[in-house]
Design a protein around this motif. Structure first.
Motif, PDB file in Angstrom:
ATOM      1  N   VAL A 240      14.675   5.548  13.665  1.00  0.00           N
ATOM      2  CA  VAL A 240      14.731   6.854  13.000  1.00  0.00           C
ATOM      3  C   VAL A 240      13.425   7.590  13.243  1.00  0.00           C
ATOM      4  O   VAL A 240      12.430   6.994  13.661  1.00  0.00           O
ATOM      5  N   ASN A 241      13.426   8.880  12.961  1.00  0.00           N
ATOM      6  CA  ASN A 241      12.248   9.717  13.176  1.00  0.00           C
ATOM      7  C   ASN A 241      11.304   9.580  11.990  1.00  0.00           C
ATOM      8  O   ASN A 241      11.504  10.205  10.949  1.00  0.00           O
ATOM      9  N   VAL A 242      10.261   8.743  12.121  1.00  0.00           N
ATOM     10  CA  VAL A 242       9.377   8.458  10.995  1.00  0.00           C
ATOM     11  C   VAL A 242       7.971   8.966  11.239  1.00  0.00           C
ATOM     12  O   VAL A 242       7.531   9.129  12.380  1.00  0.00           O
ATOM     13  N   THR A 243       7.276   9.217  10.143  1.00  0.00           N
ATOM     14  CA  THR A 243       5.841   9.468  10.151  1.00  0.00           C
ATOM     15  C   THR A 243       5.237   8.607   9.046  1.00  0.00           C
ATOM     16  O   THR A 243       5.920   8.250   8.080  1.00  0.00           O
ATOM     17  N   VAL A 244       3.962   8.270   9.187  1.00  0.00           N
ATOM     18  CA  VAL A 244       3.300   7.426   8.193  1.00  0.00           C
ATOM     19  C   VAL A 244       2.168   8.196   7.543  1.00  0.00           C
ATOM     20  O   VAL A 244       1.578   9.103   8.136  1.00  0.00           O
ATOM     21  N   ASP A 245       1.874   7.828   6.318  1.00  0.00           N
ATOM     22  CA  ASP A 245       0.819   8.477   5.556  1.00  0.00           C
ATOM     23  C   ASP A 245       0.129   7.413   4.712  1.00  0.00           C
ATOM     24  O   ASP A 245       0.754   6.807   3.838  1.00  0.00           O
ATOM     25  N   HIS A 246      -1.158   7.162   4.977  1.00  0.00           N
ATOM     26  CA  HIS A 246      -1.898   6.225   4.133  1.00  0.00           C
ATOM     27  C   HIS A 246      -3.274   6.800   3.789  1.00  0.00           C
ATOM     28  O   HIS A 246      -4.308   6.157   3.924  1.00  0.00           O
ATOM     29  N   ARG A 247      -3.245   8.073   3.352  1.00  0.00           N
ATOM     30  CA  ARG A 247      -4.482   8.692   2.874  1.00  0.00           C
ATOM     31  C   ARG A 247      -4.998   7.982   1.638  1.00  0.00           C
ATOM     32  O   ARG A 247      -6.190   7.842   1.428  1.00  0.00           O
ATOM     33  N   ASP A 248      -4.081   7.533   0.789  1.00  0.00           N
ATOM     34  CA  ASP A 248      -4.451   6.690  -0.343  1.00  0.00           C
ATOM     35  C   ASP A 248      -4.458   5.253   0.154  1.00  0.00           C
ATOM     36  O   ASP A 248      -3.412   4.722   0.543  1.00  0.00           O
ATOM     37  N   PRO A 249      -5.604   4.575   0.174  1.00  0.00           N
ATOM     38  CA  PRO A 249      -5.669   3.221   0.752  1.00  0.00           C
ATOM     39  C   PRO A 249      -4.772   2.213   0.051  1.00  0.00           C
ATOM     40  O   PRO A 249      -4.439   1.178   0.625  1.00  0.00           O
ATOM     41  N   ASP A 250      -4.386   2.516  -1.189  1.00  0.00           N
ATOM     42  CA  ASP A 250      -3.550   1.575  -1.926  1.00  0.00           C
ATOM     43  C   ASP A 250      -2.067   1.933  -1.879  1.00  0.00           C
ATOM     44  O   ASP A 250      -1.256   1.251  -2.506  1.00  0.00           O
ATOM     45  N   GLU A 251      -1.691   3.006  -1.169  1.00  0.00           N
ATOM     46  CA  GLU A 251      -0.280   3.401  -1.140  1.00  0.00           C
ATOM     47  C   GLU A 251       0.096   3.894   0.253  1.00  0.00           C
ATOM     48  O   GLU A 251      -0.147   5.040   0.594  1.00  0.00           O
ATOM     49  N   PHE A 252       0.688   3.023   1.022  1.00  0.00           N
ATOM     50  CA  PHE A 252       1.130   3.330   2.375  1.00  0.00           C
ATOM     51  C   PHE A 252       2.537   3.899   2.298  1.00  0.00           C
ATOM     52  O   PHE A 252       3.433   3.305   1.690  1.00  0.00           O
ATOM     53  N   GLU A 253       2.766   5.079   2.908  1.00  0.00           N
ATOM     54  CA  GLU A 253       4.063   5.734   2.833  1.00  0.00           C
ATOM     55  C   GLU A 253       4.671   5.884   4.219  1.00  0.00           C
ATOM     56  O   GLU A 253       3.964   6.092   5.206  1.00  0.00           O
ATOM     57  N   VAL A 254       5.998   5.787   4.277  1.00  0.00           N
ATOM     58  CA  VAL A 254       6.759   6.046   5.496  1.00  0.00           C
ATOM     59  C   VAL A 254       7.761   7.147   5.183  1.00  0.00           C
ATOM     60  O   VAL A 254       8.547   7.026   4.235  1.00  0.00           O
ATOM     61  N   HIS A 255       7.728   8.223   5.961  1.00  0.00           N
ATOM     62  CA  HIS A 255       8.631   9.355   5.761  1.00  0.00           C
ATOM     63  C   HIS A 255       9.646   9.409   6.901  1.00  0.00           C
ATOM     64  O   HIS A 255       9.319   9.128   8.059  1.00  0.00           O
ATOM     65  N   VAL A 256      10.875   9.782   6.569  1.00  0.00           N
ATOM     66  CA  VAL A 256      11.934   9.977   7.558  1.00  0.00           C
ATOM     67  C   VAL A 256      12.380  11.429   7.486  1.00  0.00           C
ATOM     68  O   VAL A 256      12.949  11.859   6.475  1.00  0.00           O
ATOM     69  N   ASP A 257      12.099  12.185   8.551  1.00  0.00           N
ATOM     70  CA  ASP A 257      12.456  13.603   8.575  1.00  0.00           C
ATOM     71  C   ASP A 257      11.998  14.317   7.315  1.00  0.00           C
ATOM     72  O   ASP A 257      12.726  15.122   6.720  1.00  0.00           O
TER      73      ASP A 257
END
Length: 624
Positions: free
Chosen positions: A222-239
């Protein structure tokens, strides 16, 4: 003052640091072929000096060092490059999936000439041409029936082949959704473990590698992007929507579509809302099933429906050698038994919808005559309705062309009696049924008094399928046909009455006196002429246009998918090679590191031996 045993402690720290470095290099070598592994490096720093710069420090010329310490063990990783790979990977698998399945579609259309739909249709038209020359010949009638059976069987076979590929894609969608859900759960679980590990001061390198590998695999689906600006909360976004947030993951579910396909649409389990994916393998699969292959099946159904309808229109008005008339040549199965097309669409027990495929006006028109009136027609379209204006100076042919060139899901033409015919096409949206006229309205009189389709004008005289007995809005005498069962290409066959008695094949028309002439082949000529007549098969004007467009469309889209896949694969190879050059394990480099730290270890051990000898001298020999 320094401790007598401070040298022992200093040597010990050095040995421990060299040992950690050697162990890390060995760990790298052991994982040289491990998928997703990033080489690790020991970050060594000097230990805090003995004296602090305060009033209690000894009067010494400078600080006394206390050796070395391991600051951290870190991965060698380029995060910007990782993000680019994750963002780009979905395009590679998107085009690869489309290329693979278009190869299957091309194989369906690349039929040998003697069994292809086009070849058999050409033979069918030729048999009618032969019958028009020899209308009294039973053998010519038998040829029409036999070639008609061969044609319908080839149409059925093409539908089965397209449906087979569609079912294969549907199964692949289910498997891919399970993979996405499983990867999301694993990433969420790793997030929790990584936070726990970091909480106690560790560097969970192997866990981070494992998470990055799972994100890489997910980005291919799937088309994902990642965001871990907060070192304690890693996020994966889909579209743009959250799939994984820290230790929590969302799941994709299935819900049966509101049509006759038997397929499921994708939804988010937590909200029940539709889930859409623009890239990756899953995005390609959904697009292939719901757009590409559905469009191919719809085009085949459109061709089949119009083909059968046009042949039947002539045949039922003609007469066979045994004087039988009123027979359809091809069998069509109506969607409902109700003669007005009434149907209970919402399942509440009340008829609430009208399923009608065709309107035929009552008035004879001249396509070259100016209509002399003006107004605006409102027809159902791909996204609601579309307005089609007409003017005093427009000819009938101009108005018809304007209807057909619009994006309405209604097409128009003049039949053999020069009466205006409006036909429904297939629907772009899966929410709307195929071959159902949903809305017809005219602010003027072209569809009312002029062509004799509608009984009235304006909103009050409009035809709308969202009610039972909607055909009451049609003008008196207007003929209409109930919509067929879904996928007419799957069940089209020749009327059993004609198969059982070829004399029922109609070649001519009754004379004004009601007689049948053995040499009359006018009906056969009309049917043979359909081959090159502008009949508006969907957006194609003739049957030849349909076949040319079908083959060209599949070929060009297959070529596009293959070209884009090769391009994206080359880009991804470059990116992965770049990452491998940064994060990959080089055996020679690691062996050199081991040798370097081995020398450091030996030197530290020698230092401890010397210091031990000094202490022995002080303790055991001083003062003897």
């Amino acid at each position: 003052m320094g401790s007598t045993f401070s040298g022992i402690e200093l040597g010990k720290r050095s040995i421990m640091a060299q040992t950690d470095a050697i162990t890390t290099a060995g760990h790298n070598i052991a994982n040289a072929n491990t998928e997703g592994y990033s080489r690790q490096r020991v970050q060594i720093k000097e230990f805090d000096p003995l004296y602090r710069p305060d009033m209690t420090r000894a009067e010494r010329p400078g600080q006394i060092g206390q050796g070395v310490d391991v600051q951290s063990i870190t991965r060698v990783r380029d995060e910007l490059l990782d993000k680019r790979i994750v963002a780009q990977a979905n395009q590679e698998t998107y085009w690869q999936t489309r290329s693979d399945y278009y190869t299957m579609l091309e194989q369906i259309y690349n039929e040998p000439d003697d069994i292809s739909v086009r070849f058999n249709m050409d033979k069918f038209w030729e048999s009618w041409q032969e019958l028009s020359v020899n209308p009294e010949s039973k053998a010519a009638r038998q040829a029409v029936v036999t070639r008609g059976q061969t044609l319908t069987e080839s149409i059925n076979q093409r539908w089965e082949s397209l449906k087979g590929v569609s079912d294969l894609v549907d199964g692949d969608i289910e498997a891919t959704v399970k993979q996405v859900n499983d990867l999301a759960r694993q990433i969420a679980a790793l997030n929790a473990s990584i936070v726990e590990s970091k909480g106690v001061g560790d560097s969970p390198n192997d866990l981070l590698d494992r998470r990055d590998l799972l994100v890489d695999k997910l980005s291919q689906l799937v088309n994902v992007t990642v965001d871990h600006r907060d070192p304690d909360e890693f996020e994966v976004h889909v579209d743009g929507l959250i799939l994984v947030q820290g230790g929590i993951s969302r799941e994709i579910g299935f819900q049966l579509r509101d049509d006759d396909s038997g397929y499921n649409k994708l939804i988010w389990k937590d909200t029940g809302k539709d889930a859409f994916f623009s890239g990756g393998k899953l995005g390609a699969l959904v697009e292939l099933r719901d757009v590409d292959i559905r469009n191919e099946i719809q085009q085949l159904n459109t061709m089949t429906m119009n083909f059968a309808d046009l042949v039947n229109d002539v045949h039922r008005n003609a007469v066979g050698a045994n004087k039988v008339t009123g027979l359809d040549f091809f069998v069509q199965h109506p969607f409902v038994e109700n003669v007005n097309g009434n149907f209970d669409r919402n399942g509440d027990g009340t008829l609430d919808t009208s399923y009608v495929f065709r309107f035929t006006g009552t008035n004879e028109l001249d396509k070259e005559q100016q209509v002399g009136i003006e107004g605006v027609m409102t027809l159902a379209s791909t996204d609601g309705t579309v307005e089609i204006p007409y003017y005093h100076t427009d000819t009938v042919e101009t108005v018809i062309n304007r209807i057909n060139d619009s994006n309405s899901e209604v097409k128009a033409y003049l039949d053999r009696n020069n009466h205006l015919v409006l036909k429904a096409t297939t629907s772009v949206s899966t929410e709307n049924p195929d071959f159902v006229i949903r809305h017809v309205e005219d602010s003027g009189y072209f569809l009312a008094n002029y062509s004799g389709v509608l009984a009235g004008t304006g909103v009050a005289g409009a035809y709308d399928f969202n009610q039972a007995d909607a055909v009451e809005a049609l003008a008196a005498g207007t003929q209409f046909g109930v919509s067929p069962v879904y996928n007419p290409s799957a069940y089209i066959t020749i009327n059993s009455a004609i198969q059982n008695d070829v004399q029922n094949v109609a070649a001519g028309f009754l004379s004004p006196s009601g007689d049948v002439f053995a040499g009359d082949g006018r009906a056969a000529v009309e049917i043979a002429a359909i081959r090159n007549t502008s009949v508006m098969v969907g957006s194609m004007r003739t049957f030849d246009d349909f076949f040319a467009d079908s083959v060209t469309n599949v070929g060009l889209k297959g070529e596009q998918a293959e070209t884009n896949h090769l391009s994206q694969a080359a880009i991804m190879d470059d990116l992965r090679n770049m990452r491998e050059s940064i994060s990959g394990v080089n055996i020679d480099e690691e062996l050199a590191e081991i040798m370097k730290f081995q020398h450091g270890y030996n030197a530290a051990a020698k230092f401890i031996t010397v210091w031990d000898s000094l202490i022995d001298t002080i303790i055991n020999r001083l003062g003897v």
